[in-house]
Enzyme design. Structure first.
Site, PDB file in Angstrom:
ATOM      1  CG  HIS A 141      -1.491  -1.143   1.666  1.00 32.09           C
ATOM      2  ND1 HIS A 141      -1.692  -1.505   2.954  1.00 32.09           N
ATOM      3  CD2 HIS A 141      -1.980  -2.125   0.904  1.00 32.09           C
ATOM      4  CE1 HIS A 141      -2.280  -2.665   2.993  1.00 32.09           C
ATOM      5  NE2 HIS A 141      -2.456  -3.062   1.766  1.00 32.09           N
TER       6      HIS A 141
ATOM      7  NE  ARG B 249      -4.223   0.202  -7.848  1.00 27.79           N
ATOM      8  CZ  ARG B 249      -3.281   0.520  -8.736  1.00 27.79           C
ATOM      9  NH1 ARG B 249      -2.985   1.769  -8.978  1.00 27.79           N
ATOM     10  NH2 ARG B 249      -2.640  -0.438  -9.385  1.00 27.79           N
TER      11      ARG B 249
ATOM     12  NE  ARG C 257      -9.250  -2.019  -7.863  1.00 27.55           N
ATOM     13  CZ  ARG C 257      -7.965  -2.303  -7.877  1.00 27.55           C
ATOM     14  NH1 ARG C 257      -7.456  -3.011  -8.858  1.00 27.55           N
ATOM     15  NH2 ARG C 257      -7.174  -1.864  -6.929  1.00 27.55           N
TER      16      ARG C 257
ATOM     17  CG  ASN D 204       0.052  -4.167 -11.428  1.00 28.20           C
ATOM     18  OD1 ASN D 204       0.757  -4.003 -12.418  1.00 28.20           O
ATOM     19  ND2 ASN D 204      -0.534  -3.176 -10.785  1.00 28.20           N
ATOM     20  CG  ASP D 205      -3.565  -8.917  -8.752  1.00 20.28           C
ATOM     21  OD1 ASP D 205      -2.813  -9.509  -7.961  1.00 20.28           O
ATOM     22  OD2 ASP D 205      -4.303  -7.972  -8.421  1.00 20.28           O
TER      23      ASP D 205
ATOM     24  NE  ARG E 292       0.579  -6.669  -7.077  1.00 22.97           N
ATOM     25  CZ  ARG E 292      -0.544  -5.996  -7.345  1.00 22.97           C
ATOM     26  NH1 ARG E 292      -1.616  -6.643  -7.761  1.00 22.97           N
ATOM     27  NH2 ARG E 292      -0.596  -4.701  -7.227  1.00 22.97           N
TER      28      ARG E 292
ATOM     29  CB  CYS F 207      -5.644  -0.468 -15.718  1.00 21.32           C
ATOM     30  SG  CYS F 207      -6.363  -1.807 -14.767  1.00 21.32           S
TER      31      CYS F 207
HETATM   32  C1  PEP Z   1      -3.533  -4.932 -11.303  1.00 23.40           C
HETATM   33  O1  PEP Z   1      -3.564  -5.960 -10.622  1.00 23.40           O
HETATM   34  O2  PEP Z   1      -2.887  -4.818 -12.363  1.00 23.40           O
HETATM   35  C2  PEP Z   1      -4.244  -3.717 -10.867  1.00 23.40           C
HETATM   36  C3  PEP Z   1      -4.312  -2.671 -11.644  1.00 23.40           C
HETATM   37  O3  PEP Z   1      -4.782  -3.721  -9.631  1.00 23.40           O
HETATM   38  P1  PEP Z   1      -3.915  -3.588  -8.276  1.00 23.40           P
HETATM   39  O4  PEP Z   1      -2.515  -3.229  -8.642  1.00 23.40           O
HETATM   40  O5  PEP Z   1      -4.592  -2.544  -7.465  1.00 23.40           O
HETATM   41  O6  PEP Z   1      -4.052  -4.962  -7.704  1.00 23.40           O
HETATM   42 MG    MG Z   2      -5.100  -6.193  -9.123  1.00 26.37          MG
END
Ligand code: PEP
Ligand code: MG
Length: 747
Positions: free
Chosen positions: A364, A471, A507, A629-630, A640, A677
């Site tokens: 975070h 977010r 989101r 990212n996920d 990650r 994204c």
């Molecule tokens: C992702 O997972 O790419 C994403 C944009 O969401 P977060 O980074 O908030 O998990």
């Molecule tokens: Mg994510």
């Protein structure tokens, strides 16, 4: 209490203290000290070696060795017996030094005639400052008590060094402590460069009285402080909302606070002449030295606990709190072991940069630093022991490097780099109102990621067409209690106002995994990243999701609304979530509230499974946004947040691109809008590849929009596609090599 030559040792400490109180330059003091120690311990030699740089020790004072060698003899870390003490931070005690492994003969010091050797580290809370050595001709092993006494003396020396007792006439330190430039190589948390001065999140405790005359009184002070510490831990333990992990940590704290061994060692230190504070620090130093050698993560965590506990005890004993009364510099760079997102937000934009010893890219704190556009370096090991409030520091977020007390040449080069970046940003500003249209005529829509009110002004400055990912959990994370519906509705309305009619994709709450709300009991799960998180929580316990959906509908006040659900792994989850939204709309209508003019409902594709959902899912969903990212962490099975594996797999890996092509094709077949994204969308080369693969909308941090647009406008996407196809045909693991070589020739 053992009778460990107490009186001799106390006498020596008192003599040391008195000697240090005499006026004189640093060198005189060091010389007097070596003389005193040799005299008191009845050894022919006593020498002090101090670090010159991270791996070189210098003989700084000696009684018994050739004086001409002072400031001449240098030893590398790990070299000879002195180097071994320095490297391992543990004593070496031998009656036959020349026979010891690693013994190094130094003719300039006349050392060969001394048979016995005892060396102890001079260290302050795990920070290595040097080595204190006594030697004698007689081939004898020093007793345990003598080793212990010398360690106590070394401890006092370390404290005195910290207090500047050995500074030279012009203020330069004979030790290297907190004076020399140091470069910390960590990892990137958030790109960008900044120059400023250190502001320690937790200032160091300063011990001004390492030597004490009255051991009874010191023992009493220590016992009273430990009692107070125990009470404070019990108070914490009785707090209702502790999760299992917090409870485990406090259990460990309590165990240490009640540990007889810990208290006994400190009382022994006091008996030898240390003050209560110095005794705590001495044990803390030992813990830190052990920490450095332990690999086992469980043990490391426990040693960290003990370290934290020592800090608490020191604060009780010295009365020094977090607030030292020092004024924050006007260009602060925050330096901390770690920091929570709420604390970071409290500092806000006044910070120029942040450097953490721990932290992770996906944390975070990193998300907040990104939202605030503050350069962040993580994994800068040991920086909190080195940095002092007010020290000059350069933060290179791009390279993941921090330069503490930089040399002038480094600072000058760094300023050039910042100037160049500012220059580049100016150039990008000229592109602000131009479309991201590639040379082939294809236009890609560039949006920004956001999560805080503070992000919204970037919408104007960056030229983003809208917010591709808002977010919402950040608003939840930075509060100490669950926000109320009306509060959220007001906030979302302000976000939409600030967006001035541009699209904002809200989101819904993505909590779980590493995003734990302080006021919600986290589920105890073996693998939270794959656990009860995001939409899974929303569907199983829909109270918060429904409240959030109501707030969004009310915030829209008749304006268009875009909602997307995170971490959807199968079509039916989306259908369920969408049904909740429709129900809330129905409810709002029956209450006579205005409804959004139009509603777009999308899903984030963050698990590979969703790419294979039935066609009906693609037909129902208004848009899909790839949360790279996920998605990447599940595609490659690489956490990650784990720096060890995070960089192992390239986004431009041909397999990953092939997978994304599949998603593009399915969306094209069903006419489903598609965007990307994840963080990669903001990296120019990656963005180019995504555009060439068919993504027509990318959402990224605001500062990336300029560079991405700049590159996009210079190339033809069909050429990029041809390069990617060529690399794939050559069975390359990644298309990065081919793409960057090609770009070098055209862009
Ligand atoms: C992702 O997972 O790419 C994403 C944009 O969401 P977060 O980074 O908030 O998990
Ligand atoms: Mg994510």
């Amino acid at each position: 209490m053992p009778d460990r030559g107490e009186s001799e040792s106390r006498k020596l400490l008192r003599r040391l203290r008195d000697s240090l109180a005499l006026p004189g330059q640093g060198q005189d003091r060091l010389d007097r000290i070596t003389h005193l120690i040799a005299d008191s311990m009845q050894t022919e030699v006593c020498s002090i070696y101090l670090f010159r740089d991270a791996d070189t020790l210098e003989l700084c004072a000696t009684e018994g060795l050739n004086k001409a060698a002072v400031h001449k003899t240098r030893i590398k870390l790990g070299e000879g017996l002195v180097g071994r003490v320095a490297r391992t931070a543990t004593p070496v005690n031998t009656g036959n030094a020349p026979a010891e492994k690693g013994f190094r003969f130094m003719p300039e010091t006349g050392e060969e005639i001394y048979s016995s050797f005892l060396g102890v580290p001079i260290q302050r809370v795990g920070e290595k400052l040097g080595v204190l050595v006594v030697q004698s001709k007689e081939a004898r092993q020093y007793s345990e008590d003598e080793v212990y006494a010398l360690e106590v003396v070394a401890m006092v020396l370390a404290e005195m060094t910290e207090l500047g007792a050995f500074s030279g006439p012009t203020g330069e330190s004979l030790g290297t402590l907190h004076k020399q430039p140091i470069t910390f190589r960590g990892a990137t948390g958030q790109e960008g460069a900044a120059e400023g001065r250190v502001w320690l999140h937790e200032p160091r405790v300063v011990v001004t009285n390492p030597v004490a005359d009255d051991p009874e009184r010191e023992t009493e002070r220590l016992r009273a402080a430990v009692a107070q510490l125990r009470v404070s831990i019990d108070d914490l333990m009785s707090a209702a909302s502790l999760d299992k992990e917090q409870r485990q940590v406090l259990d460990a704290y309590r165990m240490f606070a009640n540990s007889r061994g810990w208290l006994r060692r400190m009382e022994e230190d006091i008996a030898l002449g240390l003050s209560a504070e110095a005794a705590v620090e001495k044990e803390q130093s030992t813990t830190r030295a052990r920490l450095e050698q332990v690999e086992d993560t469980y043990l490391r965590d426990r040693l960290h606990d003990l370290d934290d506990l020592s800090n608490r005890l020191l604060r009780i004993l010295t009365g020094q709190g977090q607030d030292t009364g020092a004024a924050m510099p006007d260009d602060p760079v925050l330096v901390a072991r770690n920091i929570g997102p709420g604390e970071l937000l409290e500092y806000g934009r006044k910070l120029r940069g942040v450097v953490l010893e721990e932290g992770s890219v996906g944390s975070h704190a990193a998300v907040v630093a990104r939202a605030l556009a503050i350069p962040l370096v993580i994994h800068a090991e040991r920086i909190t022991s080195e940095a002092l409030n007010g020290d000059a520091i350069l933060v290179d977020g791009d390279q993941g490097i921090a330069h503490l007390r930089p040399e002038d040449t480094v600072a000058a080069a760094f300023r050039d780099k910042i100037a160049m970046q500012t220059e580049a940003q100016k150039r990008y500003a000229d592109l602000r109102d131009l479309p991201a249209t590639a040379a082939c005529g294809t236009t890609v829509s560039l949006h920004m990621n956001a999560g805080l009110m503070a992000d919204l002004p970037s919408l104007e400055g960056s030229g983003a067409e809208g917010v591709g990912l808002f977010r919402t959990e950040l608003q939840f994370l930075v509060r100490s209690q669950m926000p109320k519906r009306d509060e959220l509705a007001r906030l979302y309305a302000r976000v939409m106002d600030a967006a001035g009619g541009r699209r904002v994709a809200f989101r819904t709450l993505d909590i779980g995994s590493d995003k734990v709300l302080p006021y919600m009991k986290p589920a105890d799960e073996p693998n939270p990243a794959m656990g009860w998180r995001a939409i899974r929580v929303g569907l199983d316990k829909p109270g918060v999701l429904r409240m959030q959906l109501q707030a969004l509908i009310r915030a829209a006040q008749g304006r268009p609304l875009t909602v997307m659900f995170p971490f959807v792994a199968q079509g039916s989850e989306f259908a369920e979530a969408r049904a909740f939204l429709l129900k809330e709309i129905h409810r709002e209508r029956s209450l006579g509230h205005p409804l959004p003019e139009r509603i777009e409902v999308g899903a984030m594709l963050e698990t590979p499974s969703l790419a294979y959902a039935p066609r009906s899912f693609f037909e129902t969903v208004d848009f899909l946004s790839v949360g790279g990212n996920d998605l990447k962490q599940f595609f490659f099975a690489a956490d990650r947040e784990n720096e060890r594996v995070r960089r192992r797999y390239d986004t431009l890996n041909t397999g990953y691109l092939r997978f994304l092509s599949g998603v593009v094709a399915r969306c094209a077949e069903t006419g489903t809008a598609l965007s990307y994204c994840g963080e990669d969308a903001g990296r120019p080369v990656e963005a180019l590849a995504l555009a060439a693969m068919g993504f027509r909308m990318l959402s990224m941090r605001p500062a990336s929009i300029g560079p991405v647009k700049h590159l996009l406008r210079r190339v033809r996407l069909d050429d990029v596609r041809a390069v990617i196809d060529g690399a794939r045909a050559d069975a390359a693991a990644s298309v990065r090599g081919a793409l960057t070589s090609w770009l070098a020739t055209v862009a």
